[in-house]
Design a protein around this motif. Structure first.
Motif, PDB file in Angstrom:
ATOM      1  N   MET A   1       0.843  -1.186   0.000  1.00  0.00           N
ATOM      2  CA  MET A   1       0.000   0.000   0.000  1.00  0.00           C
ATOM      3  C   MET A   1       0.882   1.241   0.000  1.00  0.00           C
ATOM      4  SD  MET A   1      -3.067   1.085   2.639  1.00  0.00           S
ATOM      5  CE  MET A   1      -1.993   1.228   4.079  1.00  0.00           C
ATOM      6  N   SER A  37       3.772  -1.500   5.427  1.00  0.00           N
ATOM      7  CA  SER A  37       2.428  -2.001   5.109  1.00  0.00           C
ATOM      8  C   SER A  37       2.499  -3.362   4.430  1.00  0.00           C
ATOM      9  CB  SER A  37       1.698  -0.999   4.202  1.00  0.00           C
ATOM     10  OG  SER A  37       1.543   0.255   4.839  1.00  0.00           O
ATOM     11  N   GLU A  38       3.448  -3.517   3.537  1.00  0.00           N
ATOM     12  CA  GLU A  38       3.629  -4.793   2.824  1.00  0.00           C
ATOM     13  C   GLU A  38       4.063  -5.899   3.783  1.00  0.00           C
ATOM     14  OE1 GLU A  38       7.176  -6.420   0.116  1.00  0.00           O
ATOM     15  OE2 GLU A  38       6.115  -4.735  -0.801  1.00  0.00           O
ATOM     16  N   ASN A  40       3.666  -6.095   6.995  1.00  0.00           N
ATOM     17  CA  ASN A  40       2.649  -6.394   8.009  1.00  0.00           C
ATOM     18  C   ASN A  40       1.603  -7.382   7.512  1.00  0.00           C
ATOM     19  OD1 ASN A  40       2.960  -5.406  10.603  1.00  0.00           O
ATOM     20  ND2 ASN A  40       2.340  -3.330  10.053  1.00  0.00           N
ATOM     21  N   GLN A  41       1.518  -7.587   6.216  1.00  0.00           N
ATOM     22  CA  GLN A  41       0.564  -8.555   5.680  1.00  0.00           C
ATOM     23  C   GLN A  41       0.965  -9.991   5.990  1.00  0.00           C
ATOM     24  OE1 GLN A  41      -0.112  -7.783   1.501  1.00  0.00           O
ATOM     25  NE2 GLN A  41      -0.520  -5.613   1.831  1.00  0.00           N
ATOM     26  N   THR A  42       2.255 -10.211   6.210  1.00  0.00           N
ATOM     27  CA  THR A  42       2.743 -11.569   6.480  1.00  0.00           C
ATOM     28  C   THR A  42       3.460 -11.693   7.821  1.00  0.00           C
ATOM     29  OG1 THR A  42       4.781 -11.072   5.254  1.00  0.00           O
ATOM     30  CG2 THR A  42       2.984 -12.127   4.033  1.00  0.00           C
ATOM     31  N   ASN A  44       3.835  -9.932  11.810  1.00  0.00           N
ATOM     32  CA  ASN A  44       3.226  -9.010  12.773  1.00  0.00           C
ATOM     33  C   ASN A  44       4.286  -8.073  13.343  1.00  0.00           C
ATOM     34  OD1 ASN A  44       1.373  -7.794  14.473  1.00  0.00           O
ATOM     35  ND2 ASN A  44       1.629  -9.335  16.073  1.00  0.00           N
ATOM     36  N   ARG A  49      -1.940  -0.352  11.758  1.00  0.00           N
ATOM     37  CA  ARG A  49      -1.815  -0.653  10.334  1.00  0.00           C
ATOM     38  C   ARG A  49      -2.503   0.360   9.425  1.00  0.00           C
ATOM     39  NH1 ARG A  49      -1.318  -7.113   9.657  1.00  0.00           N
ATOM     40  NH2 ARG A  49      -0.167  -7.496  11.571  1.00  0.00           N
TER      41      ARG A  49
END
Length: 242
Positions: A1, A37-38, A40-42, A44, A49
């Motif tokens: 994002m 952001s990228e 945090n998708q995989t 923690n 966020r």
């Protein structure tokens, strides 16, 4: 994002409230935002966020450290427990002549920070994987830094034991805390004395735009830290000095 135009304007407004012109640094902050952001998708890395949250409660919150006038260009600084790079990396972006070591004991976090440093081309920042309890007993690191930063969740006594051994006599620790710290600081006076430190100042401030209460606690290193400190990994947190 990617950071939106509204997000960039939010960052500029918040920076202006701190007396900072962040316009030259928007590309780097935007890339940092995208990488976080990228990731945090995989992984923690942070519970915050949303765009405004990352900008204000991570980037800008980190930059509130610059309201302390002692944090000047050209220093050697260690960020203890940096996590996803806070508060060290945003300050490193804004102060390119200050050298930052970013320390964390969680390898997935140091791997992320290393990626940000490489992608942004930050020559004044490097990541260290490990625990301050061990790093502070290495002769090449002990009492070598001009300052330490930490966004602290541990008690003030624990924070002092994890940071003061790394700082030169005459240097300082800048501790980011929430609104209420006076009792915690008072309870840490014995620990500070044992570690060669003393309370210098407590700054109360509000986070730009949203007004959340924050505190910066300045601990000054006034004497060498005795060799037995810090104690073994985990002990400072489980059994804080008194």
């Amino acid at each position: 994002m990617q950071m939106t135009p509204a997000g960039k304007q939010l960052l500029l407004r918040a920076g202006a409230e701190l007396g900072l012109n962040l316009e030259p640094h928007i590309p780097q902050f935007s890339t940092y935002f995208e990488l976080l952001s990228e990731a945090n998708q995989t992984t923690n890395l942070t519970a915050i966020r949303d765009e405004a949250g990352i900008i204000l409660k991570h980037f800008v919150d980190s930059l509130t450290c610059l309201t302390y006038p002692g944090l000047v260009e050209g220093m050697s600084v260690i960020d203890v427990g940096t996590g996803a790079g806070f508060p060290g990396l945003p300050i490193a972006i804004v102060q390119p002549s200050t050298q930052f070591d970013l320390l964390d004991a969680t390898q997935k976090k140091t791997a992320f920070v290393a990626r940000v440093i490489q992608t942004l081309g930050l020559r004044n920042a490097r990541v260290l994987w490990g625990r301050s309890e061990e790093l502070a007993h290495q002769s090449v690191k002990r009492e070598t830094y001009g300052a330490a930063l930490t966004r602290a969740v541990a008690s003030m006594a624990t924070v002092a034991e994890l940071t003061l051994p790394l700082i030169q006599v005459g240097g300082f620790v800048l501790v980011q805390k929430g609104a209420e710290v006076e009792r915690e600081v008072a309870e840490a006076r014995g620990a500070l004395s044992k570690l060669g430190g003393q309370l210098e100042q407590i700054f109360h401030l509000k986070l730009p735009i949203i007004g959340d209460a924050r505190t910066l606690v300045v601990l000054r290193k006034i004497a060498p830290t005795p060799h037995q400190y810090p104690r073994k990994p985990g002990v400072p947190a489980k059994n804080p000095l008194s």
